[in-house]
Design an enzyme around this catalytic site. Sequence first.
Site, PDB file in Angstrom:
ATOM      1  N   TYR A 150      48.610  48.295  14.451  1.00 42.41           N
ATOM      2  CA  TYR A 150      48.171  49.443  13.669  1.00 42.41           C
ATOM      3  C   TYR A 150      48.684  50.719  14.321  1.00 42.41           C
ATOM      4  O   TYR A 150      48.563  50.891  15.527  1.00 42.41           O
ATOM      5  CB  TYR A 150      46.643  49.478  13.594  1.00 42.41           C
ATOM      6  CG  TYR A 150      46.079  50.652  12.818  1.00 42.41           C
ATOM      7  CD1 TYR A 150      46.277  50.758  11.444  1.00 42.41           C
ATOM      8  CD2 TYR A 150      45.347  51.641  13.459  1.00 42.41           C
ATOM      9  CE1 TYR A 150      45.760  51.837  10.730  1.00 42.41           C
ATOM     10  CE2 TYR A 150      44.822  52.723  12.746  1.00 42.41           C
ATOM     11  CZ  TYR A 150      45.027  52.814  11.395  1.00 42.41           C
ATOM     12  OH  TYR A 150      44.513  53.880  10.693  1.00 42.41           O
ATOM     13  N   ASP A 163      53.375  52.487  21.147  1.00 40.22           N
ATOM     14  CA  ASP A 163      52.119  53.088  20.724  1.00 40.22           C
ATOM     15  C   ASP A 163      51.049  52.674  21.730  1.00 40.22           C
ATOM     16  O   ASP A 163      50.530  51.558  21.663  1.00 40.22           O
ATOM     17  CB  ASP A 163      51.780  52.624  19.296  1.00 40.22           C
ATOM     18  CG  ASP A 163      50.488  53.255  18.791  1.00 40.22           C
ATOM     19  OD1 ASP A 163      49.743  53.838  19.608  1.00 40.22           O
ATOM     20  OD2 ASP A 163      50.230  53.163  17.571  1.00 40.22           O
ATOM     21  N   LYS A 210      43.147  58.878  21.508  1.00 37.97           N
ATOM     22  CA  LYS A 210      41.873  58.336  22.004  1.00 37.97           C
ATOM     23  C   LYS A 210      41.459  58.924  23.361  1.00 37.97           C
ATOM     24  O   LYS A 210      40.992  60.051  23.394  1.00 37.97           O
ATOM     25  CB  LYS A 210      41.929  56.815  21.985  1.00 37.97           C
ATOM     26  CG  LYS A 210      42.185  56.315  20.545  1.00 37.97           C
ATOM     27  CD  LYS A 210      41.771  54.912  20.209  1.00 37.97           C
ATOM     28  CE  LYS A 210      41.729  54.743  18.700  1.00 37.97           C
ATOM     29  NZ  LYS A 210      42.752  53.895  18.137  1.00 37.97           N
TER      30      LYS A 210
END
Length: 435
Positions: free
Chosen positions: A145, A240, A268
């Site tokens: 994702y 990522d 995050k």
Amino acid sequence: MYGFTNGGEAYERACAVLVGGVDSPVRAWKSVGGTPVFIMSANGAHMTDTEGRTYRDYVGSWGPMILGHADPDVTKAICEAASRSASYGAPCVAETELAELVIEKFPSIEKIRFVNSGTEAAMTALRLARAFTGRDRIIKFAGCYHGHSDSLLAEAGSGALTLGVPTSPGITAANASDTIVIPYNSIEAATKVFVERGGEIAAVIVEPWAGNMGLVPPISGFLSSLAGLCEDAGALLIFDEIITGFRIPEFGVQNREKLRPDLTCLGKIIGGGLPVGAVGGRADVMNKLQPLGPVYQAGTLAGNPIAMAAGIATLSKLTRTAYQKMEYLSGRFATGLEQAASSAGIDISVSRLGSIVGFFFAPKLPLNLDAVKMSDSGLYAKFFHGMMARGDYFAPSPFESIFISLAHTAEIIDATIGNAREVFGEFAEIAPAEA
Ligand SMILES: *Cc1c(COP(=O)(O)O)cnc(C)c1O
């Protein structure tokens, strides 16, 4: 044991005005059934809901809360920054400071741009890669994702090598067809794409440990093969590390694997719980962004002073000792969970990267999305509800990672493992009747 009544007042009120009562679909309990609890406050490793029930938290806001909730130093930094205004719309020194902290830990990153979310970071990385290479196509892996931007919401219909079909209505076929989706951990599939259309590939984007289909490790040689394929074809390699970044003592999987991706996405943890993303990497690629280069990207609130302050405060506390403690706690959790399951005669497989843990109701650790989908998600729903009733908050979806924070303790972990033992025990009682 907590009992739950269906449709709490907070949920009903939310559903009247918010789509499905939530602002991010993963917060709804669609895949486990029931209605979500609403959180009033959280502190350390615990969250408290509107009914006054307190939970040991294993979601950590999906990763950012590595220090635990309401860490006093982060809270102080946020309050001090807020007292100097929530936003300037002009440069501030905190942006430079956070960039320096990141660059110091990631040798592959020479320049950074801060954005507001991981989605924006990945979207910007692709735009940069396309502009830099003058090519359109990208390769992504099924089950990884990278946020919800159009070209990244494409997924293969089957495990085979296919051109992407849109995973969501509203995404054009043209957009999806620039995305080639192949199975995670398949060096063979990646090689095949490069042999057939290497000259069309702008970039490969990959989670170096996949953290959005449960926690799936890369097989040995997978990441280095991608690096080699990209280099030979003149394509960019994008890691990522929005989940993995600052989760392990080496700060990034790239550092542990001694690889240097051209671009890296972060998010995050680097925002300490506030909305942040970042794309960083080679200076010659990053300098294509405006104002130095022609690639447009902008953000009214990008590099927000409160978010930068929260990020700086968070990264400053991630010392070697902090990582050692989390390593110990997550090891204790993983081992405890495995033992609890095996003593109840239940097959689970466990993966762990630093303070991230994944587990699957499957006898063997899945290494790609097809294998992940074969694990038993019905059992996960039972696990989830059994644990919620005992005060342990796990993700309301079988395919998410478990996050252990610095605020967890051996005592907290042991309480959770004790509860897991009971819940697995209940499965074992049901199993013979079902058979
Ligand atoms: C969470 C996540 C994103 C998206 O970040 P948002 O801030 O939710 O947009 C992208 N990539 C990975 C690997 C993630 O875990």
